[in-house]
Design a protein around this motif. Sequence first.
Motif, PDB file in Angstrom:
ATOM      1  N   SER A 134       4.024 -12.925 -17.136  1.00 48.28           N
ATOM      2  CA  SER A 134       3.262 -11.678 -17.252  1.00 48.28           C
ATOM      3  C   SER A 134       1.771 -11.908 -17.114  1.00 48.28           C
ATOM      4  O   SER A 134       1.049 -11.068 -16.563  1.00 48.28           O
ATOM      5  N   SER A 184      10.695  -6.740  -5.567  1.00 48.85           N
ATOM      6  CA  SER A 184       9.283  -6.689  -5.172  1.00 48.85           C
ATOM      7  C   SER A 184       9.105  -6.516  -3.666  1.00 48.85           C
ATOM      8  O   SER A 184       7.996  -6.684  -3.150  1.00 48.85           O
ATOM      9  N   GLN A 426      -5.846  -0.204  -8.769  1.00 49.88           N
ATOM     10  CA  GLN A 426      -5.987  -1.183  -9.860  1.00 49.88           C
ATOM     11  C   GLN A 426      -7.440  -1.391 -10.249  1.00 49.88           C
ATOM     12  O   GLN A 426      -7.742  -1.695 -11.398  1.00 49.88           O
ATOM     13  N   TRP A 441       2.368  -8.343 -10.672  1.00 50.29           N
ATOM     14  CA  TRP A 441       3.358  -7.356 -11.107  1.00 50.29           C
ATOM     15  C   TRP A 441       2.707  -6.020 -11.427  1.00 50.29           C
ATOM     16  O   TRP A 441       3.352  -4.968 -11.294  1.00 50.29           O
ATOM     17  N   GLU A 442       1.414  -6.044 -11.881  1.00 49.83           N
ATOM     18  CA  GLU A 442       0.710  -4.783 -12.109  1.00 49.83           C
ATOM     19  C   GLU A 442       0.401  -4.091 -10.773  1.00 49.83           C
ATOM     20  O   GLU A 442       0.476  -2.863 -10.656  1.00 49.83           O
ATOM     21  N   GLU A 445       3.464  -2.201  -9.481  1.00 46.11           N
ATOM     22  CA  GLU A 445       3.676  -0.863 -10.025  1.00 46.11           C
ATOM     23  C   GLU A 445       2.800   0.175  -9.329  1.00 46.11           C
ATOM     24  O   GLU A 445       3.238   1.307  -9.096  1.00 46.11           O
ATOM     25  N   GLU A 446       1.588  -0.216  -8.989  1.00 47.30           N
ATOM     26  CA  GLU A 446       0.701   0.713  -8.275  1.00 47.30           C
ATOM     27  C   GLU A 446       1.160   0.922  -6.831  1.00 47.30           C
ATOM     28  O   GLU A 446       1.033   2.010  -6.273  1.00 47.30           O
ATOM     29  N   LYS A 448       4.114   1.146  -5.764  1.00 50.39           N
ATOM     30  CA  LYS A 448       5.202   2.127  -5.725  1.00 50.39           C
ATOM     31  C   LYS A 448       4.675   3.554  -5.638  1.00 50.39           C
ATOM     32  O   LYS A 448       5.371   4.449  -5.163  1.00 50.39           O
ATOM     33  N   LYS A 449       3.428   3.768  -6.101  1.00 51.07           N
ATOM     34  CA  LYS A 449       2.863   5.118  -6.148  1.00 51.07           C
ATOM     35  C   LYS A 449       1.908   5.414  -4.995  1.00 51.07           C
ATOM     36  O   LYS A 449       1.373   6.512  -4.892  1.00 51.07           O
ATOM     37  N   SER A 463      12.127   5.319  -3.132  1.00 52.24           N
ATOM     38  CA  SER A 463      12.659   4.569  -4.268  1.00 52.24           C
ATOM     39  C   SER A 463      13.242   3.227  -3.853  1.00 52.24           C
ATOM     40  O   SER A 463      13.387   2.322  -4.682  1.00 52.24           O
TER      41      SER A 463
END
Length: 927
Positions: A134, A184, A426, A441-442, A445-446, A448-449, A463
């Motif tokens: 992480s 990923s 980010q 990994w952060e 997540e961004e 995906k949007k 998706s």
Amino acid sequence: MAFISFLIPCFVIGPDLAFSCQNTDDFVGATSPGDIVIGGLFAVHGEMLHPEEYSIKPVIQNCAGFEIQNFLQTLAMIHAIEMINNSTLLSGVTLGYEIYDTCAEVTKAMASALRFLSKFNSSEDVVEFKCNYSNYIPRIKAVTGASYSEVSMAVSRLLALQLIPQVSPASSAEILSDKIRFPSFFRTIPSDFHQTRAMAHLICESGWNWIGVIATDDDNGRFALESFGVQAMANNVCIAFKEMLPAYLSDSTFHTKVNHIIENIVKETKVNVIVVFMRQLHVLKLFKKAIERNVNKIWIASDNWSAAVKISTIPNIRQLGTVVGFGFKSGDVSTFQDFLRNLREKPTDNNKFLQEYIMLLSVCAHLEYHDFQMCISNQSQDDLLQHVENKHQIWRDDFLNANIEPGFIHSTILAVYAIAHAIKRQCKDRNCKDPSAFTPWELLEELKKVTVIDDDKEIKFDSNGDMSTSYDVLLWKEIDGHMEIITMAEYDPKKGDFIFEDEEKKKEFLDLKKVQSTCSQHCRPGQMKKVTESPHTCCYECVYCPENHYSNKTDMDYCYQCNNKTYWAPINSTTCYRKTIHFLTWTDWFAVFLLLLSAFGVVLVLSISVIFTKNVNTPVVKASGGLTVCYIILFSHFLIFLSTVFFIDEPTEFKCKTRQALFGISFTLCISCILIKSLKILLAFSFDPKLQNFLKCVYKPIPIVVTCTGIQVIICTFWLIFRTPFVKQNFSIPRAIILECNEGSIVAFGIMLGYIAALALICFIFAFKGRKLPENYNEAKFITFGMLIYFIAWIVFIPVYATTFGKYLPAVEIIVVLISNYGILCCTFLPKCYIIIYKQETNTKSAFLKMIYSYSSKSASSVAVSQISLDSKSSSSRATVSDSCKSEKNSANGNCHFQAPGQALMKGKDLSKNTARTTARKRLSSI
């Protein structure tokens, strides 16, 4: 936290080669520093050289086959990063890159991926092993690539360890949409699911159902083949053969396999369409061999090679036939073209790919265009080092621009911009100049949007991590002696349909249908497929649709049955026809004939009425029961003739109910009146005292007529209420509908006719008893004959009615009604009309009395004779008594008296004459 670290090895090629790997930085193909570094994986070389004797040491060999297209993708990535750095998108944060050559090999790509995982700012490229990544900061934040799905699958599994985002501009395997196995992985192109569906749609729309498929024997080829097989089956397309070529060109069986495939293509003469899922170098080898064998087919190209210029420029490529392919949707690449024009001014120190390209230009400069291109692709790194000495740098300005495949370039630029937009999100509240500001990994997540603006359209990852962009349908078309790759249409994956820019492009698309590629001939409308012993459903025989079935399209698997009983179809029909409705029409010749008979009967009834009205006071009319009874009988005959009208023309509810009730009641009324006449005649002329007494008790004219007719009215009323007749459609004739009246209840119909028959039988019995009445006035024997005609007609009617069907069934009923009606009418009235018209001398009171007197005299004589016989017996008794008297000597006293036989006979004659006169007067008064 405890961890294990390991070093990224540098595989040594050789100390004296320019491409040798002295340290890990030598492993990088192109690099540029930045605040945030993005990795790149591209198959700049098409294959890795494998020596005949493999080294026992873990050494990665040199690569061969410089791939211009993949080299252009590395340049597109560099161009996109430079454009972002020169824009305000990241607000002062610069992007760097590290681009590696995978050589289309998973092993080489995994080595590059290991370096991506190494810890940031580690001088020894250490990859730490941890239970939790992480807070781990790797060397790069995201990866663009790889070129092939097989490589992307392996790399993505490794990058998923730290959830490093991977955005591929070219890997289209359907399995990569599985977010459980590849969490990923993203891509800026659609999944192969859409490509294979588009191919199957194209094949189906073109009327082809018997095709071949060739694929590379790797993960991407196998997955594509499997996906296409599913789509082909869904579109009723059969695959005649499936062939696989080894994934590596260095495979010893490669050329043998190519020859085998070409032989199979030549052998399968009915297969004129072949789908190819292969890498460009594999297609190049296959097509060269196909040109040698004069193979001419339609080739369906996958996105890997559909826009490959080096294949479209093969000499005599036109001999192969037509190439139709699917390429990724292209966008505006004009800025990239400008970038390529200025490429010679770019520094080459940090770009080994560009260095190698420049060397290749020098080595192959003396060759023509296609040979020059082949020269570049066929040079290995070892060969290049041997020929590069003493070569002057030569630059071809338009070569790279001529080899651009816009779909790949556009998707590569789009991949870089998607990563940049995620970084921007980010960096809103972070100092991204510090590489440790966020973890991969952060960023995932961004990503995906992220929404990217492309050609004024907003696109984003779904998706599954795919971008639902469309496909360009490409056509290889010869223009001015050169093969050009033009966009024929656009395929929208969401709508599943083709979009054409203009009618000319649509015409080119429709021209493809002229080529036949079917196992069997197309079944025409009116036919259906009959599966043969072949395991393929596309191999069949064409058979005609059976009766009452149809097919209105080509190649139908089965024939449709006509919707309902009101339609029919002949054998080999393309549509259903409405059945002709049949019934006994007014214009039918037989109906006209029957109507004429009925009309003649009505005229006859009216004529008899007129005759009887004019001769109302004559003995004949009076002997017929009087004018009232005759009118009632004639009126009932008129109604019976009238009822036949309701048997003709289209049946309706009213007609079905009226015709039988009207006939039944009218006929009952007629028979009832004739029964009264039979009783009256028998009563008038009968000499039997017992019979006369019985007839006097029974003979009640009005009650009998009312009762007999009333019973029939009750029968018909119950029939019409509880089981009323109705209109029925009879479908017993294949091509017609017979409209007919269903009697509702055969039992009720039978009771009605049976009741009439019972009355007729009673009438017949009474009439038969009076058959020997005066000759010129004897109605009884004519009534008897009329009843016999009635019985014969209806006895014959029952079997005929039961076995007859069709529109002439009502005619059978009309005939029996007319026969029975005419029989009774003629037997009842025509003899009297004959006497009235032609024997007027007998139609007087005196003549009638004389006739009655004569009949009565005969009847009285017979009675007298009977009496005399009785008296004779009595005389004999008396004679015996006389003898007895004589013997007893009592005769003198006068005690014994007797008459002689002659005296008795004279006395009987006198009695007969007196009786005849008296009887004649009584008969005349009673009649």
